[in-house]
Structures are given as C-alpha cells and as structure tokens.
Design a protein around this motif. Sequence first.
Motif, mmCIF file in Angstrom:
data_model
loop_
_atom_site.group_PDB
_atom_site.id
_atom_site.type_symbol
_atom_site.label_atom_id
_atom_site.label_comp_id
_atom_site.label_asym_id
_atom_site.label_seq_id
_atom_site.Cartn_x
_atom_site.Cartn_y
_atom_site.Cartn_z
ATOM 1 N N ASN A 160 -3.487 -50.452 -10.866
ATOM 2 C CA ASN A 160 -3.315 -49.236 -10.149
ATOM 3 C C ASN A 160 -3.238 -49.578 -8.637
ATOM 4 N N THR A 161 -1.969 -49.404 -8.110
ATOM 5 C CA THR A 161 -1.661 -49.661 -6.756
ATOM 6 C C THR A 161 -1.215 -48.526 -5.867
ATOM 7 N N VAL A 169 -1.339 -50.487 -17.302
ATOM 8 C CA VAL A 169 -2.631 -50.785 -16.992
ATOM 9 C C VAL A 169 -3.382 -50.561 -18.240
#
Length: 304
Positions: A173-174, A207
């Motif tokens: 998760n960015t 993810v």
Amino acid sequence: MSYMEIYNEEINDLLAPEHRKLQIHESIERGIFVAGLKEEIVSSPKQVLEFMDFGEAHRHIGETNMNLHSSRSHTIFRMSRDKVEDDHAESSCDAVRVSVLNLVDLAGSERAAKTGAEGVRLKEGSHINKSLMTLGTVIKKLSEGAESQGGHVPYRDSKLTRILQPALGGNANTAIICNITLAQIHADETKSSLQFASRALRVTNCVHVNEILTDAALLKRQKKEIEELRAKLQVYPSCSIKTVQFIRIKMNYNPNEGCGSKKPVSKEVVVEELLEVIKSTKPDNFTPRVVEKKDDYIRVEYER
C-alpha cells in the motif's frame, strides 16, 4: 529498522556512517535488500526517533540559492515488523507474518539556473534529477499497466527505484505526498509535481499477506484443515468431488518421499479415500453408502 541515503547514486548507511557504497542484492528469502546495511532492534517510539535524529545528522545537506538547508540525497527509513501467532490461539499454526514500512524523503528536483549550483552542488543536482526522472518513468509505466501486460519497467535504471521496487509496483500500500508552491516563479515545477501525482493515482498494486511458513507449520495448518473438513463430513454426509480431491491431496503425504509429496489421483481413488474418511467419522450404528456418482460430485447416505 534501518536508515539509508542515496547520494550521487551511492548508498550510504546513516546509522553506521562508515558503511558507504553499499550494494543492492536480491534473494528468494529476503527479496530486494541492501547488503551490509545496519539494522537496529527497537521497542518504543522514543528509540525510533533517536535513531532517526542520529541518521539525519549524517545526511548530506548543502546550501543553494533557493534553500539554506537543501537535501542533497534521498533517504529511506525502513522498519520491519514480524508477528508470530500466539501458540495458544485456536487458529495458530506457528506462521510468521512480516510487514515492512518504508518512509522515503526525496530531494527536490533542481534547475541549475535557479539554484546557482556549481561544482559539487551541480553534480549532486544532476544525480537527484536523474533518479527523480527514473521514478517518474516507472510511475508512468505502472499507471499504463506495462507490468501487468508483460512490458518492461525500468526499475534498475536507478538505485532509488530498484530498492523501492516492491513498494512501487508489488505487494504494498503506497502513499505519496507531493509538496508544491503557489509562487509564479516555480509554476513549471508545481505543474510537473501535480502531473506526477496524477499518474501515481492510477497505479494499482496487488496486496497480500506476507507469511512465512516452516515445514512444521505447514503440516500443522494442513492437519487443522483436514480436521475441519472431517468435522463438516460428519455433519453433512453429502460432499462435492472437489472437496474430496482437496482432502485427498492434503492427506497424500509419503514420509519416505519428503514433505509435500503429491501424486496424480484418479476419481476411483478419491472415492475410496472419501469412504475411509467417512467411516472414521460416521455416527454410531450407521453405515455409509454411495447412492449417486457423477462427474462433478458423489452423494453418500447413511444406513442404520
């Protein structure tokens, strides 16, 4: 935790300033990592902040016409957290879950005409701009779906993007924070930053949970799944052939051939295995009998 900087395309350890020009490696066990990077074990926010302050004191800072304390390098603060499942928990299987937090501080892009950079400062600025350009290219490729379509994404063109490869286009998760200014003189830089942010929004990562399982933990998990399926068979005498095959594969373990041995299984063998499982879990005074057998399922009934 670890703390590093990328200065003139060289990786330096901010927690051990004597460790310079470190190299990037990749392995199946660790993925992409920097060899020789010092890692500290921390147990409180106070310890984390102390190490961050120590690292910041050894980061390359310089003066330009635009900034009195200009960052001359990119920094990556990395914290890894391992979670071992509670041995007393019902769902425990001795698995270890691993998560990694990367906090990245990027040096800003520069124009020599505005910063007045010369000599060392000019060299630093050129390396900063080159790595940021590569980052922009990687984000652009990812936003276009190049990686999912089998296209080339130039992670290796910069050490920054190579180290951050899992966080940019992998299992992560960015979040990206872009700093801009409303000053008219910097309108071009502001526009470029907003375009970069717009492309980053279109990147989609996949993810999943990072879980490490030893052979013993894997066998423990499979045993638990078999027990749960046996319990279901006791309550529901009807079972689909897909579930039976799953039971057969999970139970098809030969100690003489090592952990995880699997062999092709015919439908007849699967049915036989089903009956053996049902016999071991049947209600008292009942006998299982196959009353219907088709390509995708079989039906079992009990006779008193």
